[in-house]
Scaffold this active site. Sequence first.
Site, PDB file in Angstrom:
ATOM      1  N   ASP A 127      -3.567   4.494   1.256  1.00  0.00           N
ATOM      2  CA  ASP A 127      -4.011   4.575   2.651  1.00  0.00           C
ATOM      3  C   ASP A 127      -3.951   6.020   3.128  1.00  0.00           C
ATOM      4  O   ASP A 127      -2.899   6.658   3.062  1.00  0.00           O
ATOM      5  CB  ASP A 127      -3.092   3.695   3.524  1.00  0.00           C
ATOM      6  CG  ASP A 127      -3.479   3.727   4.999  1.00  0.00           C
ATOM      7  OD1 ASP A 127      -4.184   2.809   5.447  1.00  0.00           O
ATOM      8  OD2 ASP A 127      -3.070   4.684   5.695  1.00  0.00           O
ATOM      9  N   ASN A 155       8.986  10.848  -1.997  1.00  0.00           N
ATOM     10  CA  ASN A 155      10.141  10.974  -2.878  1.00  0.00           C
ATOM     11  C   ASN A 155       9.933  10.047  -4.077  1.00  0.00           C
ATOM     12  O   ASN A 155       9.796   8.838  -3.910  1.00  0.00           O
ATOM     13  CB  ASN A 155      11.384  10.584  -2.060  1.00  0.00           C
ATOM     14  CG  ASN A 155      12.642  10.510  -2.879  1.00  0.00           C
ATOM     15  OD1 ASN A 155      12.716   9.790  -3.869  1.00  0.00           O
ATOM     16  ND2 ASN A 155      13.645  11.237  -2.445  1.00  0.00           N
ATOM     17  N   TYR A 181       0.509   9.651   4.967  1.00  0.00           N
ATOM     18  CA  TYR A 181       0.662  10.539   6.125  1.00  0.00           C
ATOM     19  C   TYR A 181       1.917  11.407   5.970  1.00  0.00           C
ATOM     20  O   TYR A 181       2.970  10.926   5.568  1.00  0.00           O
ATOM     21  CB  TYR A 181       0.768   9.727   7.426  1.00  0.00           C
ATOM     22  CG  TYR A 181       1.174  10.600   8.598  1.00  0.00           C
ATOM     23  CD1 TYR A 181       0.270  11.499   9.148  1.00  0.00           C
ATOM     24  CD2 TYR A 181       2.473  10.570   9.110  1.00  0.00           C
ATOM     25  CE1 TYR A 181       0.637  12.339  10.188  1.00  0.00           C
ATOM     26  CE2 TYR A 181       2.848  11.409  10.149  1.00  0.00           C
ATOM     27  CZ  TYR A 181       1.929  12.293  10.682  1.00  0.00           C
ATOM     28  OH  TYR A 181       2.298  13.136  11.694  1.00  0.00           O
ATOM     29  N   GLY A 194       0.822  -1.207   0.000  1.00  0.00           N
ATOM     30  CA  GLY A 194       0.000   0.000   0.000  1.00  0.00           C
ATOM     31  C   GLY A 194       0.852   1.250   0.000  1.00  0.00           C
ATOM     32  O   GLY A 194       1.998   1.236   0.461  1.00  0.00           O
ATOM     33  N   TYR A 227      -5.189  12.992   8.617  1.00  0.00           N
ATOM     34  CA  TYR A 227      -4.072  13.483   7.795  1.00  0.00           C
ATOM     35  C   TYR A 227      -4.392  14.785   7.075  1.00  0.00           C
ATOM     36  O   TYR A 227      -3.504  15.430   6.534  1.00  0.00           O
ATOM     37  CB  TYR A 227      -3.635  12.429   6.757  1.00  0.00           C
ATOM     38  CG  TYR A 227      -3.296  11.075   7.318  1.00  0.00           C
ATOM     39  CD1 TYR A 227      -3.114  10.865   8.690  1.00  0.00           C
ATOM     40  CD2 TYR A 227      -3.154   9.981   6.470  1.00  0.00           C
ATOM     41  CE1 TYR A 227      -2.822   9.611   9.198  1.00  0.00           C
ATOM     42  CE2 TYR A 227      -2.852   8.718   6.965  1.00  0.00           C
ATOM     43  CZ  TYR A 227      -2.696   8.539   8.328  1.00  0.00           C
ATOM     44  OH  TYR A 227      -2.402   7.285   8.816  1.00  0.00           O
ATOM     45  N   HIS A 282      -9.438   4.378  13.806  1.00  0.00           N
ATOM     46  CA  HIS A 282      -8.020   4.773  13.800  1.00  0.00           C
ATOM     47  C   HIS A 282      -7.280   4.331  15.061  1.00  0.00           C
ATOM     48  O   HIS A 282      -6.108   3.972  15.014  1.00  0.00           O
ATOM     49  CB  HIS A 282      -7.925   6.299  13.650  1.00  0.00           C
ATOM     50  CG  HIS A 282      -6.647   6.762  13.032  1.00  0.00           C
ATOM     51  ND1 HIS A 282      -6.581   7.799  12.124  1.00  0.00           N
ATOM     52  CD2 HIS A 282      -5.373   6.338  13.175  1.00  0.00           C
ATOM     53  CE1 HIS A 282      -5.325   7.983  11.749  1.00  0.00           C
ATOM     54  NE2 HIS A 282      -4.576   7.120  12.381  1.00  0.00           N
ATOM     55  N   ALA A 312       4.504   2.269   9.554  1.00  0.00           N
ATOM     56  CA  ALA A 312       5.871   2.514  10.072  1.00  0.00           C
ATOM     57  C   ALA A 312       6.768   1.307   9.804  1.00  0.00           C
ATOM     58  O   ALA A 312       7.629   0.978  10.612  1.00  0.00           O
ATOM     59  CB  ALA A 312       5.834   2.842  11.571  1.00  0.00           C
ATOM     60  N   ASN A 370      -4.495  -0.063  15.586  1.00  0.00           N
ATOM     61  CA  ASN A 370      -3.885   0.152  16.909  1.00  0.00           C
ATOM     62  C   ASN A 370      -4.623  -0.580  18.038  1.00  0.00           C
ATOM     63  O   ASN A 370      -4.597  -0.142  19.190  1.00  0.00           O
ATOM     64  CB  ASN A 370      -3.801   1.662  17.220  1.00  0.00           C
ATOM     65  CG  ASN A 370      -2.915   2.389  16.224  1.00  0.00           C
ATOM     66  OD1 ASN A 370      -1.750   2.020  16.026  1.00  0.00           O
ATOM     67  ND2 ASN A 370      -3.456   3.391  15.570  1.00  0.00           N
ATOM     68  N   LYS A 404      -9.917   6.389   7.662  1.00  0.00           N
ATOM     69  CA  LYS A 404      -9.970   6.027   9.084  1.00  0.00           C
ATOM     70  C   LYS A 404     -10.846   6.995   9.876  1.00  0.00           C
ATOM     71  O   LYS A 404     -10.853   8.195   9.619  1.00  0.00           O
ATOM     72  CB  LYS A 404      -8.546   6.018   9.679  1.00  0.00           C
ATOM     73  CG  LYS A 404      -7.572   5.154   8.899  1.00  0.00           C
ATOM     74  CD  LYS A 404      -6.181   5.126   9.544  1.00  0.00           C
ATOM     75  CE  LYS A 404      -5.169   4.466   8.637  1.00  0.00           C
ATOM     76  NZ  LYS A 404      -4.600   5.402   7.649  1.00  0.00           N
ATOM     77  N   LEU A 460       9.136   0.961   7.920  1.00  0.00           N
ATOM     78  CA  LEU A 460      10.542   1.326   7.756  1.00  0.00           C
ATOM     79  C   LEU A 460      11.039   2.111   8.972  1.00  0.00           C
ATOM     80  O   LEU A 460      12.020   2.838   8.900  1.00  0.00           O
ATOM     81  CB  LEU A 460      10.716   2.183   6.482  1.00  0.00           C
ATOM     82  CG  LEU A 460      10.137   1.582   5.193  1.00  0.00           C
ATOM     83  CD1 LEU A 460      10.292   2.549   4.026  1.00  0.00           C
ATOM     84  CD2 LEU A 460      10.813   0.254   4.870  1.00  0.00           C
ATOM     85  N   GLY A 461      10.362   1.920  10.102  1.00  0.00           N
ATOM     86  CA  GLY A 461      10.673   2.748  11.268  1.00  0.00           C
ATOM     87  C   GLY A 461       9.997   4.088  11.044  1.00  0.00           C
ATOM     88  O   GLY A 461       9.053   4.195  10.277  1.00  0.00           O
TER      89      GLY A 461
END
Length: 310
Positions: A50, A273, A24, A20, A55, A117, A217, A167, A84, A219-220
């Site tokens: 998403d 990017n 955000y 996805g 957002y 959410h 998250a 969550n 959400k 990728l952190g």
Amino acid sequence: MDPKSQRVKFNDGHFIPVLGFGTYAPEEVPKSEALEATKFAIEVGFRHVDSAHLYQNEEQVGQAIRSKIADGTVKREDIFYTSKLWCNSLQPELVRPALEKSLQNLQLDYVDLYIIHSPVSLKPGNKFVPKDESGKLIFDSVDLCHTWEALEKCKDAGLTKSIGVSNFNHKQLEKILNKRGLKYKPVCNQVECHPYLNQSKLLEFCKSHDIVLVAYAALGAQLLSEWVNSNNPVLLEDPVLCAIAKKHKQTPALVALRYQVQRGVVVLAKSFNKKRIKENMQVFDFELTPEDMKAIDGLNRNTRYYDFQQ
């Protein structure tokens, strides 16, 4: 490999693409960037987008989707769109109006997935994060089973194809699953999930109930925002991830995304990017070995980048 065929089946019969595009961005990022990035993501092959009312970019994201439909790149049914329900609208009577507001912003007739959410209920009103004079959050008390019933009605009304949560821990999920008169099970639970917080127990629980885990998250956290704990180590600099990436001639980010795909987790890749958006599509071009997977499993340290309880 055709990324469009890489889909997971929900317990309600609908399908979600495993990769996805996350939209955000912190408030200081111009909203026009969400428009351009989403358009580009669809151009390079993303079919799952998403976003969320929180957002404040659904107008731009909706515009991007509609422009790609208008120019013939995709049809509406090719796009899987998630929105959400924010914490200040968990009172049952506020659920449908909140979804209708998102649809109005998006200028779409329906969303593919609408999720709660967060299980934390905040005081209803215009403020996303209501605080008292001393700066403390103003909570609200809501029975999430009643919120869930309102989501079920939104699905029945055709405003959303599927409904899920985000969550939630396994106890909060169980509360919905064990609800008397449950009409639809949550199709997914979207949570923070990456090699430093691999959620293996929650993943096992979700799989046992035919609930898809969706990772954000993954990728952190590359962004600094009020929700992010900036003292945590940088995931993509992890030596184990970097060594595996080097071996496969891929980037550490792609290895972190591929890890989730191979665990049966739907993964959100968030970047505005263009080079990286395109690069993230390469997640289907290679495979991690069982040894790689085991090594990445070993990185778990229950590190959370996002803290909503501040």
